[in-house]
Scaffold this active site. Structure first.
Site, short mmCIF file in Angstrom:
data_model
loop_
_atom_site.label_atom_id
_atom_site.label_comp_id
_atom_site.label_asym_id
_atom_site.label_seq_id
_atom_site.Cartn_x
_atom_site.Cartn_y
_atom_site.Cartn_z
N PRO A 1 89.39 44.92 70.19
CA PRO A 1 88.92 45.48 71.47
C PRO A 1 88.15 44.45 72.31
O PRO A 1 87.99 44.64 73.51
CB PRO A 1 87.99 46.63 71.05
CG PRO A 1 88.35 46.94 69.64
CD PRO A 1 88.88 45.67 69.04
N GLU B 1 85.44 48.61 61.28
CA GLU B 1 84.58 48.28 62.42
C GLU B 1 84.93 46.92 63.01
O GLU B 1 84.55 46.61 64.12
CB GLU B 1 83.11 48.32 62.01
CG GLU B 1 82.57 49.74 61.90
CD GLU B 1 82.82 50.59 63.15
OE1 GLU B 1 82.27 50.24 64.20
OE2 GLU B 1 83.55 51.59 63.07
N ARG C 1 110.99 41.39 74.86
CA ARG C 1 111.95 41.74 75.93
C ARG C 1 112.03 40.69 77.02
O ARG C 1 112.94 40.72 77.84
CB ARG C 1 111.66 43.14 76.48
CG ARG C 1 110.31 43.32 77.10
CD ARG C 1 109.98 44.79 77.27
NE ARG C 1 110.93 45.49 78.12
CZ ARG C 1 111.08 45.25 79.42
NH1 ARG C 1 110.35 44.34 80.01
NH2 ARG C 1 111.98 45.92 80.12
N ASP D 1 111.08 44.82 86.75
CA ASP D 1 110.07 45.78 86.38
C ASP D 1 108.87 45.71 87.31
O ASP D 1 108.54 44.67 87.83
CB ASP D 1 109.57 45.51 84.95
CG ASP D 1 110.64 45.77 83.91
OD1 ASP D 1 111.69 46.30 84.28
OD2 ASP D 1 110.40 45.44 82.75
#
Ligand code: 9D3
Length: 262
Positions: free
Chosen positions: A90, A117, A155, A170
């Site tokens: 994160p 954690e 991709r 895209d």
């Protein structure tokens, strides 16, 4: 391109690798994905990968030794080469289309999937070359983020999508040198298919008109409107024509009329 995944849940990836784009890319030889069970790099009877945090607090932290051992074993396969090592965390830089594009140029990537954690900071400081997050929401570990990163990256490899060009159309990709209407950084316009009428909801007439110039203009305006309403941050990156600007101005004035009525 080769991915080496280091995880305590190698089985988690098996179904992902047996479907869709990643399966095809592996079958065609564009991608190789190797799963490494972190517990195979422990040296105690219980195959311990985690321990309590120094300083106290809740949860557990990945011990450094198994992670170092796993990455060093992979480095040993090609000791002469620089090997990028990505920690999914994160605290990492945010994944985006441009980060995926950058990663797609690597020949080989090691992905470390954290759990609990977190991972002992000495891994981040002395082993890892890049830290990546997929967004500001809490997940239970780095496995889903690693799968997302691989799909977004693979991709983009030349030849993976049947049409060499299609990944460039895209939303979010803003490639250079092509007509703005196919290669823009706007959210996509709405799409419809048959039936032309479903439960009283009709497909916009213009799409049935066969007038390609009108259709092009409608799609452009829809894409501009959706982007302006939902993701105005994206508009700042997009080259806008005079016509585009006039359309956005007209949206702003209808907005003011709405406010006036309330
Ligand atoms: C609730 C625990 N948090 C304390 C403030 C810290 C925390 C630690 C470990 C939060 C999530 C995780 C597990 N997540 C990942 O390892 C992860 C992740 C994510 O949760 N969101 C977006 N991208 C990523 S990449 C790895």
């Amino acid at each position: 391109m080769t991915f080496d995944l280091i995880t305590i849940f190698p089985d988690f990836f098996r179904s992902i690798l047996e479907h869709g784009l990643l399966k095809r890319a592996m079958a065609s030889g564009h991608a190789t994905i190797r799963l490494h069970d972190l517990r195979d790099y422990t040296d105690d009877r219980h195959r311990t990968v985690d321990d309590r945090p120094f300083g106290g607090g809740p949860g557990m932290v990945f011990k450094p030794e198994p992670v170092f051992r796993a990455v060093e074993a992979l480095r040993g396969e090609e000791p002469e080469k620089r090997l990028p090592v990505i920690l999914l965390t994160p605290q990492g830089r945010l994944l985006s289309q441009s980060v995926a594009e950058e990663l797609s140029h690597a020949e080989r990537l090691v992905l470390i999937c954290g759990r609990y954690e977190g991972v002992d900071e000495r891994v981040a400081e002395n082993l890892v070359t890049d830290e990546i997050s997929i967004g500001d929401f809490v997940l239970s570990g780095g496995e889903l983020p690693a799968a997302v990163l691989m799909e977004a990256t693979v991709r983009l490899l030349p030849g993976v999508l049947g049409n060499e060009e299609s990944s460039e159309q895209d939303s979010f990709a803003v490639p250079e040198g092509a007509p703005a209407e196919v290669r823009h950084g706007l959210l996509d316009c709405p799409h419809y298919t048959r039936p032309a009428e479903f439960r009283d909801w009709k497909v916009p007439d213009v799409l049935l008109s066969g007038d390609h110039e009108q259709i092009r203009q409608w799609r452009r305006r829809q894409a501009l409107e959706k982007t302006w309403r939902r993701r105005p941050d994206l508009l700042a990156q997009v080259p806008l024509s005079e016509e585009d600007r006039r359309w956005i101005e007209s949206l702003k004035s209808t907005e003011h009329e709405l406010e006036a009525k309330i």
